[in-house]
Scaffold this motif. Structure first.
Motif, PDB file in Angstrom:
ATOM      1  N   ILE A 147      13.028 -14.034  45.973  1.00  0.00           N
ATOM      2  CA  ILE A 147      11.673 -13.904  45.434  1.00  0.00           C
ATOM      3  C   ILE A 147      11.393 -14.995  44.410  1.00  0.00           C
ATOM      4  O   ILE A 147      10.310 -15.594  44.387  1.00  0.00           O
ATOM      5  N   VAL A 148      12.371 -15.274  43.562  1.00  0.00           N
ATOM      6  CA  VAL A 148      12.170 -16.324  42.555  1.00  0.00           C
ATOM      7  C   VAL A 148      12.049 -17.688  43.235  1.00  0.00           C
ATOM      8  O   VAL A 148      11.234 -18.531  42.825  1.00  0.00           O
ATOM      9  N   ASP A 149      12.833 -17.919  44.270  1.00  0.00           N
ATOM     10  CA  ASP A 149      12.692 -19.165  45.018  1.00  0.00           C
ATOM     11  C   ASP A 149      11.284 -19.280  45.607  1.00  0.00           C
ATOM     12  O   ASP A 149      10.653 -20.345  45.558  1.00  0.00           O
ATOM     13  N   LEU A 150      10.815 -18.176  46.170  1.00  0.00           N
ATOM     14  CA  LEU A 150       9.462 -18.185  46.732  1.00  0.00           C
ATOM     15  C   LEU A 150       8.424 -18.430  45.648  1.00  0.00           C
ATOM     16  O   LEU A 150       7.427 -19.130  45.868  1.00  0.00           O
ATOM     17  N   SER A 151       8.653 -17.858  44.471  1.00  0.00           N
ATOM     18  CA  SER A 151       7.684 -18.049  43.393  1.00  0.00           C
ATOM     19  C   SER A 151       7.636 -19.513  42.960  1.00  0.00           C
ATOM     20  O   SER A 151       6.578 -20.020  42.573  1.00  0.00           O
ATOM     21  N   ALA A 152       8.776 -20.192  43.035  1.00  0.00           N
ATOM     22  CA  ALA A 152       8.777 -21.620  42.712  1.00  0.00           C
ATOM     23  C   ALA A 152       7.916 -22.383  43.712  1.00  0.00           C
ATOM     24  O   ALA A 152       7.126 -23.264  43.341  1.00  0.00           O
ATOM     25  N   LEU A 153       8.081 -22.039  44.994  1.00  0.00           N
ATOM     26  CA  LEU A 153       7.246 -22.669  46.014  1.00  0.00           C
ATOM     27  C   LEU A 153       5.786 -22.290  45.815  1.00  0.00           C
ATOM     28  O   LEU A 153       4.877 -23.115  45.996  1.00  0.00           O
ATOM     29  N   ALA A 154       5.567 -21.026  45.445  1.00  0.00           N
ATOM     30  CA  ALA A 154       4.193 -20.567  45.220  1.00  0.00           C
ATOM     31  C   ALA A 154       3.549 -21.334  44.073  1.00  0.00           C
ATOM     32  O   ALA A 154       2.361 -21.676  44.126  1.00  0.00           O
ATOM     33  N   MET A 155       4.324 -21.604  43.022  1.00  0.00           N
ATOM     34  CA  MET A 155       3.773 -22.364  41.899  1.00  0.00           C
ATOM     35  C   MET A 155       3.349 -23.756  42.349  1.00  0.00           C
ATOM     36  O   MET A 155       2.291 -24.270  41.944  1.00  0.00           O
ATOM     37  N   GLY A 156       4.160 -24.372  43.189  1.00  0.00           N
ATOM     38  CA  GLY A 156       3.784 -25.674  43.729  1.00  0.00           C
ATOM     39  C   GLY A 156       2.519 -25.583  44.564  1.00  0.00           C
ATOM     40  O   GLY A 156       1.622 -26.439  44.471  1.00  0.00           O
ATOM     41  N   PHE A 157       2.438 -24.522  45.369  1.00  0.00           N
ATOM     42  CA  PHE A 157       1.245 -24.326  46.195  1.00  0.00           C
ATOM     43  C   PHE A 157       0.001 -24.140  45.332  1.00  0.00           C
ATOM     44  O   PHE A 157      -1.058 -24.725  45.605  1.00  0.00           O
ATOM     45  N   LEU A 158       0.135 -23.332  44.275  1.00  0.00           N
ATOM     46  CA  LEU A 158      -1.013 -23.095  43.395  1.00  0.00           C
ATOM     47  C   LEU A 158      -1.449 -24.386  42.702  1.00  0.00           C
ATOM     48  O   LEU A 158      -2.642 -24.616  42.487  1.00  0.00           O
ATOM     49  N   THR A 159      -0.481 -25.213  42.360  1.00  0.00           N
ATOM     50  CA  THR A 159      -0.831 -26.488  41.742  1.00  0.00           C
ATOM     51  C   THR A 159      -1.642 -27.341  42.713  1.00  0.00           C
ATOM     52  O   THR A 159      -2.673 -27.922  42.354  1.00  0.00           O
ATOM     53  N   LEU A 160      -1.182 -27.401  43.955  1.00  0.00           N
ATOM     54  CA  LEU A 160      -1.890 -28.192  44.959  1.00  0.00           C
ATOM     55  C   LEU A 160      -3.290 -27.645  45.211  1.00  0.00           C
ATOM     56  O   LEU A 160      -4.273 -28.410  45.264  1.00  0.00           O
ATOM     57  N   THR A 161      -3.399 -26.341  45.368  1.00  0.00           N
ATOM     58  CA  THR A 161      -4.716 -25.768  45.649  1.00  0.00           C
ATOM     59  C   THR A 161      -5.626 -25.862  44.427  1.00  0.00           C
ATOM     60  O   THR A 161      -6.847 -26.003  44.568  1.00  0.00           O
ATOM     61  N   GLY A 162      -5.034 -25.799  43.231  1.00  0.00           N
ATOM     62  CA  GLY A 162      -5.850 -25.973  42.029  1.00  0.00           C
ATOM     63  C   GLY A 162      -6.418 -27.382  41.950  1.00  0.00           C
ATOM     64  O   GLY A 162      -7.616 -27.573  41.671  1.00  0.00           O
ATOM     65  N   VAL A 163      -5.566 -28.371  42.214  1.00  0.00           N
ATOM     66  CA  VAL A 163      -6.037 -29.758  42.228  1.00  0.00           C
ATOM     67  C   VAL A 163      -7.087 -29.944  43.313  1.00  0.00           C
ATOM     68  O   VAL A 163      -8.105 -30.623  43.116  1.00  0.00           O
ATOM     69  N   TYR A 164      -6.848 -29.334  44.467  1.00  0.00           N
ATOM     70  CA  TYR A 164      -7.815 -29.416  45.560  1.00  0.00           C
ATOM     71  C   TYR A 164      -9.147 -28.831  45.140  1.00  0.00           C
ATOM     72  O   TYR A 164     -10.206 -29.392  45.441  1.00  0.00           O
ATOM     73  N   HIS A 165      -9.099 -27.707  44.422  1.00  0.00           N
ATOM     74  CA  HIS A 165     -10.334 -27.066  43.964  1.00  0.00           C
ATOM     75  C   HIS A 165     -11.123 -27.994  43.035  1.00  0.00           C
ATOM     76  O   HIS A 165     -12.339 -28.152  43.175  1.00  0.00           O
ATOM     77  N   VAL A 166     -10.412 -28.622  42.096  1.00  0.00           N
ATOM     78  CA  VAL A 166     -11.084 -29.554  41.180  1.00  0.00           C
ATOM     79  C   VAL A 166     -11.698 -30.709  41.962  1.00  0.00           C
ATOM     80  O   VAL A 166     -12.826 -31.138  41.712  1.00  0.00           O
ATOM     81  N   TYR A 167     -10.946 -31.197  42.929  1.00  0.00           N
ATOM     82  CA  TYR A 167     -11.434 -32.307  43.736  1.00  0.00           C
ATOM     83  C   TYR A 167     -12.693 -31.919  44.500  1.00  0.00           C
ATOM     84  O   TYR A 167     -13.674 -32.669  44.535  1.00  0.00           O
ATOM     85  N   ARG A 168     -12.686 -30.726  45.086  1.00  0.00           N
ATOM     86  CA  ARG A 168     -13.847 -30.298  45.861  1.00  0.00           C
ATOM     87  C   ARG A 168     -15.058 -30.100  44.970  1.00  0.00           C
ATOM     88  O   ARG A 168     -16.185 -30.428  45.341  1.00  0.00           O
ATOM     89  N   ARG A 169     -14.842 -29.571  43.771  1.00  0.00           N
ATOM     90  CA  ARG A 169     -15.988 -29.335  42.877  1.00  0.00           C
ATOM     91  C   ARG A 169     -16.633 -30.642  42.458  1.00  0.00           C
ATOM     92  O   ARG A 169     -17.858 -30.736  42.327  1.00  0.00           O
ATOM     93  N   ARG A 170     -15.807 -31.668  42.283  1.00  0.00           N
ATOM     94  CA  ARG A 170     -16.368 -32.950  41.858  1.00  0.00           C
ATOM     95  C   ARG A 170     -17.193 -33.589  42.956  1.00  0.00           C
ATOM     96  O   ARG A 170     -18.098 -34.383  42.681  1.00  0.00           O
ATOM     97  N   ARG A 171     -16.835 -33.235  44.203  1.00  0.00           N
ATOM     98  CA  ARG A 171     -17.645 -33.792  45.285  1.00  0.00           C
ATOM     99  C   ARG A 171     -18.966 -33.052  45.366  1.00  0.00           C
ATOM    100  O   ARG A 171     -19.904 -33.546  45.952  1.00  0.00           O
TER     101      ARG A 171
END
Lengths: 257, 178
Positions: free
Chosen positions: A233-257
């Protein structure tokens, strides 16, 4: 009109929908990892290494709490042999592993402890002289321990083991044994009640240095506290944190467009 | 959610698989002795060798730790001695039967195996390497032993016990010499 493939049924873009789902799913894990991480970073200031836990349940969880009730036998010189959780103790000193202590007796300068399948011959101080198993014992399970009673007195007493295959007496060195007749007089060895203070000393010895708060916090942080599942579960949470970072950056990028 | 449930199921399966490791008795020690001395009139009476200070030092150099008892039982007939010895592989003891004849290992057999890995060492393709092996002048085995990938610790344990049996055989022979 072309279907908008970037939005789910609620009108949210797919990555952001998954951002929310993953965030909610791992919220508790994220908080736990963050809090324990902070504690570990400041473990010296908080004194986590020096604080030793005392609660029995945590030792049971770690498999460091001896299971079952102690079985004790009186030896010469006022010492006691105690069997607990597959181990044999002379007072609180662990002298070896022994499954299901069936009896213990003093024999001159030595003493003998018999488990269900093995026999230990030990010095008075608890050093193992020899461990006897199936190759050196009569067949069967050890059921009881005793001493022969002879006219020559206690010095001439010999070990008697009652096994599932019969009753046997042993020579002084426990090398040879013979079947004991039904008419032979044997003094059976009876267990004693192990005092609470002795049990507590044995439990402390069993636990060794004990569990520090630091150790437990570290295991919670890594997930090991919950075994292989927790690590996963902790390993998955590490991957999840990476995923959230990517989707968060994606969200910022989309809003700027 | 389906993927998550699969992950949980996988982890539970993994835990169950890990928990299944238990003692494997490949050959009962008493049966090993019967096989070893089948040509004699039964298993000979056991004998005892007390480890002297010098012997304990030698044993410690072989095993890397003290032997867990002060004396060791063995069985002897003619020029052969049989030993039942134990050494920890990774976390649990491996019980071995070893026969020495003329200063060389005649037979070694894994009697009881308690580890969760490395059970390949029980097979003849590995144990037969020890047949005919002795000790060189430095106390090492006279031939190298090919290891098994994934069973290094068990291989090391068996190698140590081979050396130990050869040392003990020489020790008791020397003590019995006139």
């Amino acid at each position: 009109m072309k279907k908008n493939t970037f939005k789910d049924s609620h009108g949210r873009r797919a990555p952001m929908a998954w951002h929310r789902r993953v965030g909610v799913a791992f919220a508790v894990v994220f908080v736990a990892v963050a809090v324990t991480g902070l504690a570990l970073n400041h473990s010296l200031r908080l004194g986590l290494q020096e604080r030793v836990l005392e609660a029995d349940w945590i030792y049971r969880w770690y498999g460091m709490q001896p299971a079952g009730e102690p079985v004790g036998f009186q030896l010469a010189g006022g010492k006691r042999a105690v069997g607990l959780a597959g181990a044999l103790y002379l007072e609180e000193r662990a002298v070896g592993s022994l499954h299901e202590l069936r009896g213990a007796v003093s024999l001159g300068d030595t003493w003998v402890a018999a488990g269900s399948r093995e026999v230990l011959m030990l010095s008075r101080d608890g050093d193992v002289i020899e461990r006897l198993d199936g190759a050196s014992l009569p067949p069967g399970e050890v059921l009881a321990v005793g001493l022969t009673q002879t006219a020559e007195g206690p010095e001439a007493a010999r070990l008697v083991l009652t096994l599932s295959s019969g009753r046997y007496s042993f020579d002084r060195e426990l090398v040879g044994w013979k079947v004991l007749g039904s008419k032979a007089r044997v003094a059976a060895v009876a267990p004693i009640e192990v005092p609470a203070e002795l049990r507590n000393r044995i439990v402390r010895a069993y636990r060794g240095d004990g569990l520090s708060v630091y150790r437990v916090v570290l295991d919670v942080h890594s997930g090991r506290f919950f075994g292989a599942l927790g690590i996963g579960i902790v390993d998955l949470s590490a991957l999840a944190m990476g995923f959230l970072t990517l989707t968060g950056v994606y969200h910022v990028y989309r809003r700027r467009r | 959610m389906k993927a998550f449930r699969l992950l949980i199921a996988w982890n539970i399966g993994l835990l169950a698989w890990v928990a299944r490791a238990e003692d494997d008795v490949y050959l009962a020690p008493e049966r090993f002795l019967e096989e070893t001395f089948v040509e004699a009139a039964g298993v000979p009476a056991p004998q005892l060798v007390w480890l002297t200070k010098e012997a304990r030092e030698q044993v410690r150099s072989i095993l890397g730790h003290d032997y867990p008892s002060m004396r060791i039982r063995y069985w002897s007939a003619g020029a052969r001695t049989a030993w039942i010895l134990e050494e920890v592989g990774k976390t649990k003891p491996i019980t071995m039967g070893l026969v020495v004849a003329g200063g060389r290992l005649e037979r070694i057999k894994v009697l009881i195996y308690r580890e969760s890995h490395g059970w390949e060492v029980k097979y003849p393709f590995f144990t037969d390497q020890f047949n005919g092996i002795g000790l060189d002048a430095s106390g090492r085995l006279s031939r190298p032993i090919d290891g098994i990938s994934g069973a290094t610790l068990s291989v090391n344990a068996l190698t140590k016990l081979g050396r130990l049996a050869l040392f003990l055989d020489a020790f008791v022979r020397k003590a019995q010499a006139p």
